[in-house]
Design an enzyme around this catalytic site. Sequence first.
Site, PDB file in Angstrom:
ATOM      1  N   ARG A 219       1.779  15.875  -1.551  1.00 50.25           N
ATOM      2  CA  ARG A 219       0.608  15.168  -2.096  1.00 50.25           C
ATOM      3  C   ARG A 219      -0.327  14.683  -0.972  1.00 50.25           C
ATOM      4  O   ARG A 219      -1.385  15.263  -0.751  1.00 50.25           O
ATOM      5  CB  ARG A 219       1.079  13.992  -2.988  1.00 50.25           C
ATOM      6  CG  ARG A 219      -0.022  13.338  -3.801  1.00 50.25           C
ATOM      7  CD  ARG A 219      -0.906  12.373  -3.066  1.00 50.25           C
ATOM      8  NE  ARG A 219      -0.193  11.241  -2.468  1.00 50.25           N
ATOM      9  CZ  ARG A 219      -0.764  10.367  -1.659  1.00 50.25           C
ATOM     10  NH1 ARG A 219      -2.043  10.481  -1.333  1.00 50.25           N
ATOM     11  NH2 ARG A 219      -0.060   9.387  -1.111  1.00 50.25           N
ATOM     12  N   ASP A 220       0.091  13.662  -0.231  1.00 48.95           N
ATOM     13  CA  ASP A 220      -0.781  13.110   0.820  1.00 48.95           C
ATOM     14  C   ASP A 220      -1.031  14.182   1.886  1.00 48.95           C
ATOM     15  O   ASP A 220      -2.124  14.281   2.452  1.00 48.95           O
ATOM     16  CB  ASP A 220      -0.111  11.888   1.456  1.00 48.95           C
ATOM     17  CG  ASP A 220      -1.089  10.897   2.072  1.00 48.95           C
ATOM     18  OD1 ASP A 220      -2.269  11.252   2.225  1.00 48.95           O
ATOM     19  OD2 ASP A 220      -0.673   9.779   2.411  1.00 48.95           O
TER      20      ASP A 220
ATOM     21  N   HIS B   8       3.978   2.764   4.805  1.00 50.87           N
ATOM     22  CA  HIS B   8       3.294   4.074   4.721  1.00 50.87           C
ATOM     23  C   HIS B   8       2.323   4.140   5.897  1.00 50.87           C
ATOM     24  O   HIS B   8       1.248   3.545   5.868  1.00 50.87           O
ATOM     25  CB  HIS B   8       2.564   4.145   3.372  1.00 50.87           C
ATOM     26  CG  HIS B   8       1.777   5.395   3.135  1.00 50.87           C
ATOM     27  ND1 HIS B   8       2.178   6.369   2.245  1.00 50.87           N
ATOM     28  CD2 HIS B   8       0.592   5.822   3.631  1.00 50.87           C
ATOM     29  CE1 HIS B   8       1.283   7.345   2.206  1.00 50.87           C
ATOM     30  NE2 HIS B   8       0.300   7.033   3.043  1.00 50.87           N
TER      31      HIS B   8
ATOM     32  N   HIS C 147       0.078   6.203   8.860  1.00 50.12           N
ATOM     33  CA  HIS C 147      -0.589   7.416   9.347  1.00 50.12           C
ATOM     34  C   HIS C 147      -0.639   7.312  10.875  1.00 50.12           C
ATOM     35  O   HIS C 147      -0.782   6.223  11.431  1.00 50.12           O
ATOM     36  CB  HIS C 147      -1.999   7.525   8.746  1.00 50.12           C
ATOM     37  CG  HIS C 147      -1.975   7.953   7.307  1.00 50.12           C
ATOM     38  ND1 HIS C 147      -2.300   9.226   6.903  1.00 50.12           N
ATOM     39  CD2 HIS C 147      -1.637   7.288   6.180  1.00 50.12           C
ATOM     40  CE1 HIS C 147      -2.178   9.324   5.590  1.00 50.12           C
ATOM     41  NE2 HIS C 147      -1.773   8.150   5.113  1.00 50.12           N
TER      42      HIS C 147
ATOM     43  N   CYS D 147      -6.665  11.051   3.988  1.00 50.12           N
ATOM     44  CA  CYS D 147      -7.327  10.673   2.739  1.00 50.12           C
ATOM     45  C   CYS D 147      -8.775  11.147   2.805  1.00 50.12           C
ATOM     46  O   CYS D 147      -9.524  10.732   3.687  1.00 50.12           O
ATOM     47  CB  CYS D 147      -7.277   9.160   2.547  1.00 50.12           C
ATOM     48  SG  CYS D 147      -8.208   8.609   1.107  1.00 50.12           S
TER      49      CYS D 147
ATOM     50  N   ASN E 180      -0.009  11.710   8.089  1.00 52.20           N
ATOM     51  CA  ASN E 180       1.048  10.702   7.957  1.00 52.20           C
ATOM     52  C   ASN E 180       2.006  10.842   9.145  1.00 52.20           C
ATOM     53  O   ASN E 180       2.027  11.878   9.809  1.00 52.20           O
ATOM     54  CB  ASN E 180       1.879  10.963   6.694  1.00 52.20           C
ATOM     55  CG  ASN E 180       1.090  10.791   5.425  1.00 52.20           C
ATOM     56  OD1 ASN E 180       0.340  11.672   5.035  1.00 52.20           O
ATOM     57  ND2 ASN E 180       1.249   9.660   4.773  1.00 52.20           N
TER      58      ASN E 180
END
Length: 306
Positions: free
Chosen positions: A13-14, A205, A207, A238, A247
């Site tokens: 996803r990310d 989370h 990055h 993003c 990430n």
Amino acid sequence: MGEFVNLFEVGPRDGLQNEKEIIPTSHKIELIERLVSSGLQKIEATSFVNPKWIPQLADAVDVLTQIKRKDGVVYSALVPNLRGLERALGVGMKEIAVFMSSSESHNKSNINKSIDETFPVLREVAQAARAEGIKVRGYVSTAFGCPFEGDVPLSSVVRVTEQLLDMGAYEVSIGDTIGVGNPKQVKENFRSLIDLFGSGRLAGHFHDTRGTGLANVYAALEAGIRTFDSSIGGLGGCPYAPGASGNISTEDIVYMLHAMGMETGVDLDGLVQTGVFMESVLGRTLPSRVLQAMKKTGKEGECVNG
Ligand code: HMG
Ligand code: MG
């Protein structure tokens, strides 16, 4: 620190949401199945967001219909509103994630609403999901800095976290969306958040945009956090946060945790093979340092250049 650390793999996803070239659904499915074979138990597989906003993940329904799901593995996906939940229910999701930012400008840029307008939308989603027996995870973005506003006060992060937990999120992942956080800030902020909400309901989370990703993981570990999001190969970013890059890589965090005597239940060799697979799918070298070191030697802890 001889303890177990939970990893939430967000690569599908990310990791992929920012890729410009549309990746065939079959490759996304193979990616997810390889990640599961490597021992990852929690996978954020895709997003049920507006496909006009994130065209790369427009095939969310196909991905989730076609993957072979393994018992005991949690497959999750981002859901921004009731329309997204409807699509998630259609493919039998057992867990979803709602998300918003702790800074106004990023929230507006990312989901087209103010922070206060977002709370009732996500509350509605969380209530409807829980009524169907679906677990809800929450994300707070821009928790360590915003691409538009700069510093973000901890009070804003606390406010959004509190709301997400109150609407029924079992865990809230605190996001350094653009990778500006530093270890001192991460440790202090997580200590405050843990005092308020408890470590078991929080995740980190990070990055790695400015190279502080793993240092921030270590700082959060010292504060007491034991759940982290990571992305295979260090893929990610993003599209609605200028300057956001990958990430922290799953290979890198697993290597670091294992080297420190901590357990993850994940097979590093399997991850490296999955990273190599994604490099072949995308036709480029990925940022993970451990992937680059191990794909040459094939061995954990050995350096090809001596
Ligand atoms: P909007 O355009 O304001 O939505 O988008 P709307 O409610 O006005 O609807 C407009 C149209 O979109 C309608 O269709 C809806 O049906 C449709 P029309 O009537 O025009 O034909 N629509 C949808 N279609 C499919 N699925 C849906 C959906 N919703 C509306 N779910 C919205 C508002 C929130 C939907 C939009 O802004 C959006 O999708 N944003 C998502 C952006 C995104 O995915 N960003 C990246 C993820 S967040 C992130 O990466 C950070 C994180 O990793 C943590 C960190 O790093 O900090 C989580
Ligand atoms: Mg992210």
